[in-house]
Design an enzyme around this catalytic site. Structure first.
Site, mmCIF file in Angstrom:
data_model
loop_
_atom_site.group_PDB
_atom_site.id
_atom_site.type_symbol
_atom_site.label_atom_id
_atom_site.label_comp_id
_atom_site.label_asym_id
_atom_site.label_seq_id
_atom_site.Cartn_x
_atom_site.Cartn_y
_atom_site.Cartn_z
ATOM 1 C CE1 TYR A 274 9.115 -11.335 -8.044
ATOM 2 C CE2 TYR A 274 7.129 -9.983 -8.046
ATOM 3 C CZ TYR A 274 8.464 -10.171 -8.390
ATOM 4 O OH TYR A 274 9.151 -9.197 -9.075
ATOM 5 C CB ILE B 125 12.464 -9.841 -0.239
ATOM 6 C CG1 ILE B 125 12.719 -8.423 -0.747
ATOM 7 C CG2 ILE B 125 11.049 -10.273 -0.514
ATOM 8 C CD1 ILE B 125 12.470 -8.260 -2.232
ATOM 9 C CE LYS C 213 9.258 -5.893 -2.950
ATOM 10 N NZ LYS C 213 8.458 -5.244 -3.992
#
Lengths: 448, 474
Positions: B145, B232, B272
């Site tokens: 990310y 996440i 998320k």
């Protein structure tokens, strides 16, 4: 808030993690513990500890509750939850435009329109705690220092130093001139830092002051601005209590001085604000940085990713703070109520034979118990504090935890309880002082 | 004017990268089905917009939660004053139960080991502050990310060393890659404090296998370092293999009461799984008492609004709702995923086989004019400006092989997704139609031969498309 017991140094964690700079071993926090273990309750625990060490504003909730009752859509994203999705997705670190505008307008109203705030210079953060740390990261490098007038809010030791590695150099103020900040004191502090080879990056002012409960006078603000300009350093003006000044004409914001100077040299000035004190909403985590420096605004905004304000909360407060009829009434009424409380506590203390610094704002008064110390030392102060905590059952904040250079002063909060509870607290103090006087007289007579 | 701190003036905030550039271009010309049908479709934003209706219906049926009421009584004052960094107890309890539910209740979590904090962005940074000194390093499997470059390094002063993964084995984390990364750190005189994985992976959209997790646990045990598992996306696993949390592996291997137990930490967030990034709800979970205690204090710099804690505590405490939400959300994600994958396949584009996340890891290597990152950037720009899709180039995720892109599928309507697929198909078709060879050869040589003809044809295509319905300049 319970106190954590620190483990000794653990292999594999950072120095920051195992250091004591979080500051939670000070008496400021020990008093909390005693309160937590035996909290006063009007009905259920009338002999418990009354919390007077917490600078909360509970006197004007009814006004906010009434507003929310009449504007319930603010809490439910409009009618039919129409604004829910967009709000749930909104994580833009610029913040909700509507909310930023409302904050700017609210800040202007608090200052009676004597200063203007551009919403595009507002950076939102999760509370002033986050704002102050963030500014420190932006304005100073590890090992650098900020000058802070004493006495100051104990939380600064953690907020400004812990993770940033920045130092605090105190600017000593004292009761001889009602704690006004003098250029001499500023220069002394600066020279002291220089002598220790520490680079000063800025001065952090809290105006109105915590713990003193007084505003900084206009001529002093002018001198301060001149000082920081001369030294080419930053000025952070934490105006978190600006809405809590009892009489609006007595507060001069740094913003006003800058405007009077046509914003000359303003790129070194940054104002911190929050809704935790004026609106009594510490749980909602709404803080703001207002900077006259474009680069600071841009950088602070990016950094605010680490402490954004919940979009749900921004949405709720945007409409309330945009409602100028509501805010005008709130600001006015809140001031009046705080003033009343202040007068009550000061009168009650005077009755008990205790003097306070003449204050004009904030949620606390600065009480002088120095005549009653066993010894005019920090130890003497802490001994008296202990007695007040355990015998009188009042948790108040000792001046030493605020880095006050004169022992015997205490910060006493008055806005975080009902009037009834405040009267109970005053009675306890009165009884305590009477007992002491009687005991003193007893000693006096017995020695005749 | 006296300058700002080094942190303020450096570039570690990462906002000069393409990740943010694409965002900027999108903002200038955003797609709207009515008002701007030729605008740029945002496919670079990993948001979950598929299940809001479930939340909205819950909110409509449970009005107290958002209105500061508990059993019809106002608790406004209580919430307004609540700033205890230990967090709302009911919320922590509901959150750990939700986390357990996502893991099929194969593990359970203790709310006292959970630290609430304003978003995973904040949680990750805070955890690194607790675990490492400035100048020390964390190993991260790449691609990763792009936000980590800022979140883990900027204010902490900590370095990231990538653990290189590649397409030869589906980007799995190998022993040799781990060892190489560690050696690289040593070569650079950087002390390694831990490994940080994202599981399920962003941008790969795959769950990390049990073998890899075992390998990682053995690795951090041997090196006496930390393992941070950012989970996440744990609620977005919609297909087999089932999600295996690092927490489960520790349990299954009976590692409680061993040293490594205290060095494995989990990051979570509701941004998320529940699609609520605006609400800033993140958490750190750790068995290490000092980490929990320190992170708790540090959370003062990013507490979750009590208003939001209360709302979510109410939602997640409705365990029936929460359970159904997880299942339905996963079902919808799978549907979207399958749509994207099959449409891309139709356009001759394959994806890494994935079972999670809000995006796919798409293989466009065959569309590059050369096997280089310059060519990847060229293709990315073309897709951004000419095709009108903002997708994330692999380079921004530190991928070592040019030509991979992350494409999001859950942040738009089905219609918009279909349109984006049409645009891609049109783009690819026009390339194919005008190249001299339709063979998608893998060798560099062949591609270099194709390069010139493709460049000509792309130019033609760009011109052609421009004359249809697009503005000549974007």
């Amino acid at each position: 808030m319970a106190i954590e017991i620190e483990q000794p140094s653990v292999v594999g964690l950072s120095n920051i993690a195992v250091s004591e700079t979080h500051g939670e071993n000070s008496p400021y926090f020990a008093g909390w513990k005693a309160y937590d273990e035996n909290p006063y309750d009007e009905l259920k625990n009338q002999s418990g500890v009354i919390q007077m060490g917490l600078a909360e504003n509970q006197v004007s909730f009814d006004l906010i509750e009434e507003y929310l009752e009449q504007h319930s859509e603010a809490a439910t994203w409009g009618n039919g939850l129409s604004g829910f999705r967009e709000n749930a997705l909104f994580q833009d670190y610029h913040g909700l435009t509507h909310f930023r505008k409302a904050m700017a307008s609210f800040m202007e109203q608090i200052r009676g329109g004597r200063a203007k705030f551009d919403p595009n210079r507002i950076v939102l953060t999760a509370g002033a705690t986050a704002a102050n740390e963030l500014l420190t990261f932006v304005l100073a490098d590890p090992g650098d220092a900020l000058l802070i007038p004493t006495p100051y809010y104990p939380g600064f030791d953690r907020d400004l130093r812990w993770r940033t590695g920045v130092k605090i150099v105190p600017v000593h103020c004292n009761s001889s001139n009602n704690y006004q900040i003098t250029t001499k004191a500023l220069e002394e502090a600066y020279s002291k830092a220089e002598a220790m080879n520490i680079r000063v990056r800025g001065l952090l002012l809290t105006n109105p002051s915590n713990p003193l409960g007084i505003t900084v006078e206009r001529p002093v603000l002018e001198e301060i601005l001149d000082f920081v300009t001369r030294k080419n350093i930053h000025l952070v003006s934490d105006e978190i209590y600006s809405g809590s000044v009892f009489s609006p004409s007595e507060f001069t914001s740094t913003a006003e001085i800058l405007e009077a100077r046509n914003l000359k040299n303003s790129e070194r000035v940054h104002i911190v604000y929050s809704l935790s004190k004026d609106l009594g909403l510490p749980g909602f985590r709404v803080g703001a940085i207002y900077s006259y420096n474009d680069q600071v605004v841009t950088t602070a905004r990016r950094m605010s990713s680490f402490s954004l304000v919940s979009s749900q909360t921004q949405y709720l407060l945007a409409s309330m703070l945009s409602d100028t009829k509501f805010t005008e009434n709130y600001i006015k009424t809140n001031r009046q109520r705080l003033k009343k409380r202040y007068e009550m506590i000061v009168a009650g203390l005077r009755n008990a034979g205790i003097d306070c610094l003449k204050g004009n704002g904030g949620l606390f008064c600065w009480m002088n118990l120095s005549p009653f110390l066993e010894t005019p030392t920090k130890e003497g102060e802490l001994a008296l504090w202990n007695t007040i905590l355990h015998e009188v059952k009042l948790n108040i904040s000792p001046g030493s935890s605020c880095h006050c250079s004169e022992p015997g002063w205490f910060r006493v909060c008055f806005a975080n309880m009902s009037e009834k509870t405040l009267r109970v607290a005053l009675k306890r103090i009165n009884d305590f002082m009477e007992k002491r006087r009687a005991a003193d007289q007893g000693i006096l007579f017995s020695s005749l | 004017m006296k300058l700002l701190s080094r942190k303020a003036t450096c570039n570690s905030h990462g906002q000069d990268s393409s990740y943010f550039l694409g965002w900027q271009e999108y903002e200038k010309n955003p797609y709207d089905d009515v008002r701007n049908p030729t605008g740029i479709i945002q496919m670079g934003l990993a948001e979950n917009q598929l299940s809001f209706d479930l939340l909205e219906s819950w909110l409509a049926n449970n009005p107290d939660a958002a209105s500061f009421k508990r059993h019809g009584q106002s608790i406004f004052r209580e919430l307004a004053l609540f700033q205890d960094y230990h967090g709302l107890p009911d919320f922590k309890k509901a959150l750990v139960e939700f986390m357990a539910e996502i893991r099929g209740n194969r593990v359970s979590f203790d709310p006292n080991k959970l630290v609430l904090i304003a978003g995973a962005t904040s949680a990750n940074e805070t955890l690194i502050f607790c675990l490492a000194e400035p100048g020390e390093a964390f190993l991260l499997p790449a691609p990763y990310y792009p936000g980590f470059d800022r979140d883990l390094k900027w204010r902490t002063g900590v370095e990231i060393i990538p653990i290189q993964c590649n397409s030869s084995n589906g980007f799995q984390i190998t022993q040799s890659a781990l060892d190489e990364a560690y050696q690289e750190a040593q070569k650079r005189n950087l002390k390694v404090k831990g490994v940080l994985i994202t599981n399920p992976s962003n941008p790969l959209a795959t769950t990390i296998s049990r073998d890899e997790l075992n390998r990682l646990i053995d690795f951090v045990t041997a090196k006496e370092i930390h393992l941070v598992s950012d989970e996440i996306y744990s609620g977005t696993v919609f297909d087999s293999p089932k999600f295996v949390s690092v927490a489960e592996v520790l349990m299954d291997r009976n590692l409680e009461n061993t040293e490594v137990w205290d060095r494995v930490h989990i990051i979570y967030s509701l941004s998320k799984d529940l699609g609520l990034p605006g609400f800033r709800v993140g958490a750190i979970y750790s068995n290490d008492v000092t980490v929990v205690s320190t992170a708790t204090k540090m959370s003062s710099f990013g507490l979750i609004s009590s208003q939001t804690q209360y709302l979510l505590s109410a939602i997640l405490s409705d365990t029936k709702f929460a359970k159904n939400y997880i299942i339905e959300n996963q079902r919808r994600l799978k549907k979207r995923h399958d749509m994207l994958v099959s449409s891309l396949k139709n356009a001759g584009i394959s994806c890494l086989k994935s079972n999670a996340g809000l995006f796919c890891w798409v293989d466009m290597r065959h569309l590059l004019s050369s096997n280089s990152f310059e060519a990847e950037m060229e293709l990315w720009k073309k897709i951004l400006y000419d095709v009108g899709l903002n997708i994330s180039p692999g380079a921004s995720c530190h991928c070592t092989e040019p030509g991979w892109f992350r494409v999001c599928f859950a942040n738009m309507t089905e219609e918009t997704l279909n349109l984006s697929m049409q645009r891609i198909k049109a783009f690819v078709d026009s390339i194919v139609a005008t190249t001299t060879t339709t063979n998608h050869a893998d060798t560099r040589g062949q591609r270099q031969l194709d390069r010139n003809s493709r460049r000509r044809s792309l130019t033609k295509w760009v011109f052609r498309l421009s004359s249809y319905d697009r503005e000549p300049e974007r």
